[in-house]
Design a protein around this motif. Structure first.
Motif, PDB file in Angstrom:
ATOM      1  N   THR A   1       0.929  -1.141  -0.043  1.00 35.27           N
ATOM      2  CA  THR A   1      -0.066  -0.041   0.065  1.00 35.27           C
ATOM      3  C   THR A   1       1.002   1.295  -0.013  1.00 35.27           C
ATOM      4  O   THR A   1       1.754   1.385   0.692  1.00 35.27           O
TER       5      THR A   1
ATOM      6  N   HIS B   1      -3.552   2.553  -6.171  1.00 29.93           N
ATOM      7  CA  HIS B   1      -4.375   3.563  -6.013  1.00 29.93           C
ATOM      8  C   HIS B   1      -5.252   4.354  -6.966  1.00 29.93           C
ATOM      9  O   HIS B   1      -5.540   5.247  -6.648  1.00 29.93           O
TER      10      HIS B   1
ATOM     11  N   GLY C   1      -8.810   0.419  -7.942  1.00 31.70           N
ATOM     12  CA  GLY C   1      -7.641   1.196  -7.228  1.00 31.70           C
ATOM     13  C   GLY C   1      -8.069   1.612  -5.545  1.00 31.70           C
ATOM     14  O   GLY C   1      -7.727   2.578  -5.018  1.00 31.70           O
TER      15      GLY C   1
ATOM     16  N   ASP D   1      -9.329   0.496   2.674  1.00 29.56           N
ATOM     17  CA  ASP D   1      -9.768   1.824   2.467  1.00 29.56           C
ATOM     18  C   ASP D   1     -11.658   1.735   2.673  1.00 29.56           C
ATOM     19  O   ASP D   1     -12.016   2.710   2.730  1.00 29.56           O
TER      20      ASP D   1
END
Length: 188
Positions: free
Chosen positions: A9, A15, A148, A153
């Motif tokens: 990450t 992303h 992404g 998240d």
């Protein structure tokens, strides 16, 4: 075939939405073979091209369900339709999820129990799988990578906060970090 480094990450390719695959060719077949080898070495049940640093809408999966049915395949330029999310309380154990791009961490995340995957295989043939349970979770997780989005998240409080702390504790979150399955030891 080769085991590829898995991006952690913070790597930009993780992303942002991945680019559509324009053609199925020998380069794509070689990438998919390397992705299967990398996924097995990690070990994992799914792996998306952005996780190995490739900006392409493709993922692989390999999982055996509770009925001993083996699901193994590649999804090129997939579309995914999901059922509504359940509204009951999150089960911290049964809904715990991990990610090879957030290695060694697991957090509970609500996913749809059913997903319809439409994709193309390595022969350029369209196919469709109506997945339930854990296979539906795998498809949602890998499809998110192509959009992404990492599973961390999507985490609700307090798990999102714990995930941010884990990223900080491990000094992740910036470009250039990866690990190599079979060589780097990571805690599960």
């Amino acid at each position: 075939m080769a085991v590829l480094p898995i991006r952690i990450t913070g790597e930009p390719v993780l992303h942002s939405p991945a680019a559509p695959v324009e053609r199925v060719d020998d380069a794509l077949r070689a990438l998919v073979a390397d992705m299967f080898e990398t996924m097995a070495a990690a070990p994992g049940v799914g792996l998306a091209a952005p996780q190995v640093g490739v900006d392409a809408r493709v993922f692989v999966y390999d999982w055996t369900d509770e009925d001993d049915v083996h699901w193994r395949g590649v999804a090129i330029n997939p579309e995914l339709l999901i059922s509504p999310l359940a509204l009951d309380e999150l089960d911290e154990d049964a809904e715990a999820e991990g990610c090879l791009s957030v290695p060694g961490e697991r957090f509970p995340l609500r996913r749809a129990d059913r997903a319809l995957l439409r994709a193309t295989d390595l022969d350029g043939e369209a196919y469709e799988i109506d997945a339930h349970g854990w296979l539906a979770r795998i498809f949602q997780h890998e499809f998110d990578h192509l959009e992404g989005v990492l599973y961390v998240d999507r985490l609700a409080h307090p798990y999102g906060k714990a995930a941010l702390k884990a990223v900080k504790r491990n000094s992740w979150g910036g470009p250039g970090q990866s690990w190599l399955p079979g060589r780097d030891h990571l805690e599960d």
